[in-house]
Design a protein around this motif. Structure first.
Motif, PDB file in Angstrom:
ATOM      1  N   ASP A   7      14.735 -32.099   9.170  1.00  8.91           N
ATOM      2  CA  ASP A   7      14.407 -31.185   8.093  1.00  8.91           C
ATOM      3  C   ASP A   7      12.885 -31.011   8.028  1.00  8.91           C
ATOM      4  OD1 ASP A   7      13.540 -30.594   5.217  1.00  8.91           O
ATOM      5  OD2 ASP A   7      15.721 -30.229   5.120  1.00  8.91           O
ATOM      6  N   VAL A   8      12.412 -29.797   8.285  1.00  7.44           N
ATOM      7  CA  VAL A   8      10.973 -29.519   8.319  1.00  7.44           C
ATOM      8  C   VAL A   8      10.336 -29.792   6.959  1.00  7.44           C
ATOM      9  CG1 VAL A   8       9.217 -27.727   8.638  1.00  7.44           C
ATOM     10  CG2 VAL A   8      11.168 -27.853  10.200  1.00  7.44           C
ATOM     11  N   ALA A  13       6.741 -32.993   3.564  1.00 12.32           N
ATOM     12  CA  ALA A  13       6.525 -33.660   2.276  1.00 12.32           C
ATOM     13  C   ALA A  13       6.017 -35.089   2.456  1.00 12.32           C
ATOM     14  CB  ALA A  13       7.809 -33.658   1.453  1.00 12.32           C
ATOM     15  N   ALA A  14       6.316 -35.681   3.606  1.00 13.43           N
ATOM     16  CA  ALA A  14       5.915 -37.067   3.860  1.00 13.43           C
ATOM     17  C   ALA A  14       4.579 -37.184   4.602  1.00 13.43           C
ATOM     18  CB  ALA A  14       7.008 -37.778   4.657  1.00 13.43           C
ATOM     19  N   VAL A  19      -4.726 -33.819   2.620  1.00  9.48           N
ATOM     20  CA  VAL A  19      -5.361 -32.672   3.283  1.00  9.48           C
ATOM     21  C   VAL A  19      -4.521 -32.247   4.487  1.00  9.48           C
ATOM     22  CG1 VAL A  19      -6.913 -34.024   4.767  1.00  9.48           C
ATOM     23  CG2 VAL A  19      -7.519 -31.696   4.131  1.00  9.48           C
ATOM     24  N   ARG A  20      -3.934 -33.195   5.186  1.00 11.32           N
ATOM     25  CA  ARG A  20      -3.108 -32.861   6.349  1.00 11.32           C
ATOM     26  C   ARG A  20      -1.821 -32.156   5.905  1.00 11.32           C
ATOM     27  NH1 ARG A  20      -6.473 -32.917   8.576  1.00 11.32           N
ATOM     28  NH2 ARG A  20      -7.053 -35.059   8.861  1.00 11.32           N
ATOM     29  N   ARG A  21      -1.256 -32.595   4.770  1.00 15.14           N
ATOM     30  CA  ARG A  21      -0.050 -31.949   4.231  1.00 15.14           C
ATOM     31  C   ARG A  21      -0.376 -30.506   3.814  1.00 15.14           C
ATOM     32  NH1 ARG A  21       1.401 -35.774   1.481  1.00 15.14           N
ATOM     33  NH2 ARG A  21       0.265 -35.354  -0.427  1.00 15.14           N
ATOM     34  N   ARG A  22      -1.507 -30.327   3.126  1.00 17.66           N
ATOM     35  CA  ARG A  22      -1.933 -28.977   2.727  1.00 17.66           C
ATOM     36  C   ARG A  22      -2.118 -28.094   3.954  1.00 17.66           C
ATOM     37  NH1 ARG A  22      -7.880 -28.743   1.646  1.00 17.66           N
ATOM     38  NH2 ARG A  22      -7.713 -28.477   3.874  1.00 17.66           N
ATOM     39  N   ASP A  23      -2.788 -28.632   4.971  1.00 20.48           N
ATOM     40  CA  ASP A  23      -3.018 -27.866   6.197  1.00 20.48           C
ATOM     41  C   ASP A  23      -1.704 -27.554   6.908  1.00 20.48           C
ATOM     42  OD1 ASP A  23      -5.690 -27.977   5.589  1.00 20.48           O
ATOM     43  OD2 ASP A  23      -6.237 -29.291   7.268  1.00 20.48           O
ATOM     44  N   GLU A  25       1.206 -27.020   5.547  1.00 21.50           N
ATOM     45  CA  GLU A  25       1.853 -25.913   4.829  1.00 21.50           C
ATOM     46  C   GLU A  25       1.209 -24.584   5.215  1.00 21.50           C
ATOM     47  OE1 GLU A  25       1.466 -27.337   0.829  1.00 21.50           O
ATOM     48  OE2 GLU A  25       3.109 -28.776   1.086  1.00 21.50           O
ATOM     49  N   THR A  26      -0.103 -24.580   5.368  1.00 23.27           N
ATOM     50  CA  THR A  26      -0.812 -23.376   5.802  1.00 23.27           C
ATOM     51  C   THR A  26      -0.400 -23.006   7.223  1.00 23.27           C
ATOM     52  OG1 THR A  26      -2.702 -23.871   4.381  1.00 23.27           O
ATOM     53  CG2 THR A  26      -3.104 -22.368   6.224  1.00 23.27           C
ATOM     54  N   MET A  27      -0.301 -24.009   8.101  1.00 26.46           N
ATOM     55  CA  MET A  27       0.089 -23.746   9.492  1.00 26.46           C
ATOM     56  C   MET A  27       1.502 -23.176   9.575  1.00 26.46           C
ATOM     57  SD  MET A  27      -2.492 -24.245  11.434  1.00 26.46           S
ATOM     58  CE  MET A  27      -1.583 -23.971  12.950  1.00 26.46           C
TER      59      MET A  27
END
Length: 141
Positions: A7-8, A13-14, A19-23, A25-27
């Motif tokens: 599940d993407v 979410a994990a 900052v990596r999670r935010r990035d 989501e942008t990617m």
């Protein structure tokens, strides 16, 4: 390499640090837009579309047309070798490093997303156009 069926959204979410999670989501938004495909997990790589490659040596396999991995130190974007003369133009991108078929970005807030969009679009165009001479490429998804 094969899609793993994970599940993407759960994977993203994990992701740490934040900052990596935010990035990530942008990617997902950027690569979905450019590819016209939905994200699929290939282990810890989020891929968009797929292709089969075969080198003259007989080595072959499958890979995402576009993909990225939210690693702890940087977001790794998988492109055709960005150091290649036919590769994407990264002029004006912002702080980054490159490796064979990898673009490393520490913080997308410091990156010109239009330059990144053009770079991933160029990589996708090269993969799907038959422009690659060093391998037989067949788009599969």
């Amino acid at each position: 390499m094969k899609p793993t069926g994970g599940d993407v959204n759960e994977f993203l979410a994990a992701v740490t640090p934040a900052v990596r999670r935010r990035d990530a989501e942008t990617m997902v938004r950027l690569l979905s837009e450019v590819s016209g495909r939905e994200p699929v997990l290939w282990g810890t790589i989020v891929g968009f579309g797929s292709y089969h490659y075969r080198y003259p040596t007989g080595t072959e396999g499958d890979a995402p047309l576009l993909g990225f991995a939210p690693r702890r130190q940087a977001t790794t974007v998988y492109l055709l070798d960005p150091r290649d003369d036919g590769g994407p133009d990264l002029t004006g991108l912002g702080p980054h490093t490159t490796g064979a078929s990898c673009l490393y970005l520490k913080d997308l807030a410091d990156i010109d997303l239009d330059v990144l969009r053009r770079a991933v679009k160029r990589s996708l165009e090269r993969l799907t156009s038959g422009e690659i001479e060093y391998a037989e490429i067949t788009v599969t998804g």
